[in-house]
Motif scaffolding. Sequence first.
Motif, mmCIF file in Angstrom:
data_model
loop_
_atom_site.group_PDB
_atom_site.id
_atom_site.type_symbol
_atom_site.label_atom_id
_atom_site.label_comp_id
_atom_site.label_asym_id
_atom_site.label_seq_id
_atom_site.Cartn_x
_atom_site.Cartn_y
_atom_site.Cartn_z
ATOM 1 N N ASP A 100 0.862 -1.183 0.000
ATOM 2 C CA ASP A 100 0.000 0.000 0.000
ATOM 3 C C ASP A 100 0.901 1.236 0.000
ATOM 4 O O ASP A 100 1.627 1.478 0.965
ATOM 5 C CB ASP A 100 -0.889 -0.009 1.253
ATOM 6 N N PRO A 101 0.864 2.038 -1.079
ATOM 7 C CA PRO A 101 1.722 3.229 -1.124
ATOM 8 C C PRO A 101 1.230 4.368 -0.227
ATOM 9 O O PRO A 101 1.883 5.390 -0.110
ATOM 10 C CB PRO A 101 1.672 3.632 -2.600
ATOM 11 N N GLY A 102 0.054 4.175 0.385
ATOM 12 C CA GLY A 102 -0.494 5.209 1.250
ATOM 13 C C GLY A 102 -1.471 6.124 0.554
ATOM 14 O O GLY A 102 -2.247 6.825 1.193
ATOM 15 N N ARG A 103 -1.444 6.122 -0.773
ATOM 16 C CA ARG A 103 -2.358 6.969 -1.546
ATOM 17 C C ARG A 103 -2.419 6.439 -2.975
ATOM 18 O O ARG A 103 -1.406 6.049 -3.535
ATOM 19 C CB ARG A 103 -1.853 8.398 -1.555
ATOM 20 N N PHE A 104 -3.613 6.438 -3.535
ATOM 21 C CA PHE A 104 -3.796 6.039 -4.928
ATOM 22 C C PHE A 104 -4.431 7.208 -5.672
ATOM 23 O O PHE A 104 -5.396 7.804 -5.200
ATOM 24 C CB PHE A 104 -4.699 4.802 -5.033
ATOM 25 N N ASP A 105 -3.885 7.507 -6.845
ATOM 26 C CA ASP A 105 -4.407 8.627 -7.635
ATOM 27 C C ASP A 105 -5.527 8.226 -8.574
ATOM 28 O O ASP A 105 -6.211 9.084 -9.120
ATOM 29 C CB ASP A 105 -3.274 9.285 -8.438
ATOM 30 N N SER A 106 -5.700 6.911 -8.761
ATOM 31 C CA SER A 106 -6.746 6.449 -9.669
ATOM 32 C C SER A 106 -7.197 5.056 -9.263
ATOM 33 O O SER A 106 -6.479 4.319 -8.580
ATOM 34 C CB SER A 106 -6.226 6.408 -11.111
ATOM 35 N N PHE A 107 -8.381 4.701 -9.733
ATOM 36 C CA PHE A 107 -8.881 3.356 -9.479
ATOM 37 C C PHE A 107 -8.018 2.329 -10.200
ATOM 38 O O PHE A 107 -7.773 1.238 -9.685
ATOM 39 C CB PHE A 107 -10.343 3.240 -9.919
ATOM 40 N N THR A 108 -7.526 2.676 -11.371
ATOM 41 C CA THR A 108 -6.661 1.768 -12.128
ATOM 42 C C THR A 108 -5.420 1.397 -11.317
ATOM 43 O O THR A 108 -4.988 0.250 -11.322
ATOM 44 C CB THR A 108 -6.256 2.408 -13.473
ATOM 45 N N ALA A 109 -4.863 2.346 -10.613
ATOM 46 C CA ALA A 109 -3.699 2.071 -9.764
ATOM 47 C C ALA A 109 -4.104 1.287 -8.510
ATOM 48 O O ALA A 109 -3.340 0.460 -8.017
ATOM 49 C CB ALA A 109 -3.026 3.383 -9.372
ATOM 50 N N PHE A 110 -5.296 1.531 -8.003
ATOM 51 C CA PHE A 110 -5.771 0.887 -6.771
ATOM 52 C C PHE A 110 -6.153 -0.572 -6.975
ATOM 53 O O PHE A 110 -5.904 -1.416 -6.113
ATOM 54 C CB PHE A 110 -6.984 1.663 -6.232
ATOM 55 N N TYR A 111 -6.780 -0.902 -8.103
ATOM 56 C CA TYR A 111 -7.391 -2.214 -8.282
ATOM 57 C C TYR A 111 -6.433 -3.394 -8.102
ATOM 58 O O TYR A 111 -6.794 -4.367 -7.432
ATOM 59 C CB TYR A 111 -8.122 -2.282 -9.632
ATOM 60 N N PRO A 112 -5.209 -3.366 -8.626
ATOM 61 C CA PRO A 112 -4.305 -4.503 -8.360
ATOM 62 C C PRO A 112 -4.016 -4.673 -6.856
ATOM 63 O O PRO A 112 -3.945 -5.802 -6.359
ATOM 64 C CB PRO A 112 -3.031 -4.147 -9.125
ATOM 65 N N PHE A 113 -3.896 -3.560 -6.130
ATOM 66 C CA PHE A 113 -3.709 -3.620 -4.676
ATOM 67 C C PHE A 113 -4.942 -4.251 -4.020
ATOM 68 O O PHE A 113 -4.830 -5.122 -3.167
ATOM 69 C CB PHE A 113 -3.459 -2.221 -4.103
ATOM 70 N N TYR A 114 -6.118 -3.801 -4.437
ATOM 71 C CA TYR A 114 -7.384 -4.334 -3.913
ATOM 72 C C TYR A 114 -7.431 -5.855 -4.077
ATOM 73 O O TYR A 114 -7.776 -6.585 -3.155
ATOM 74 C CB TYR A 114 -8.558 -3.671 -4.644
#
Length: 149
Positions: free
Chosen positions: A27-41
Motif C-alpha cells: 500500500d503506497p499510502g495513496r492512490f491517484d486512480s482506481f486503475t492504480a488501486f485495483y491490483p492492490f485491492y
Amino acid sequence: MTSTATEKSADLKVQPVTNPTYEVLVDPGRFDSFTAFYPFYLGEHRNKISRRLHIFGTTIANIILARAFLGKLAKAASAIVPSGAGGLALEAGTSNRMIAFALVQGYFWAWVGHFVFEKNKPATFKYPVFSFMGDQRMWWEVVSGKRAL
C-alpha cells in the motif's frame, strides 16, 4: 484479412484480468486512480473463501439495490399514472432503507471474509470509494466469467 480488419480484431480480444494471481502489493499510502488501486485491492483478497463471501454479499446487495431502484421508478410512475402502478410502489422511505440495508449486507459478508479468513483490515476503511468500485468490478469479472474464484 486486411490490416485494418486485423487491427480491429486485435482490439476485440479479451484483455487478461488485472492481478490474476491475487499477488499482495504494498500500500503506497495513496492512490491517484482506481486503475492504480485495483491490483492492490485484488492482493487484499488472496483467500478463496473471502472472495466467495465478497461475491455472495455483493450479489445480495446488488439485488436489494436493484429492487430499491425499481421501487423508486414504480413510485414515480404511480405519480404519473395513479391507478394501476400504485401497487408496485414502495412506501415513502422504504427504498432509502433498502439502500442502507444493501450496503450493510454487502459489507457484512466482505468484512467476515477479511477479519476471519484474510486476517487483514478491509481497504474500505482507508479507500471507501475505490473499495466499493473494486467490489463491483471483481463481482462483474467473476459473474461474467473473466475471473475465476
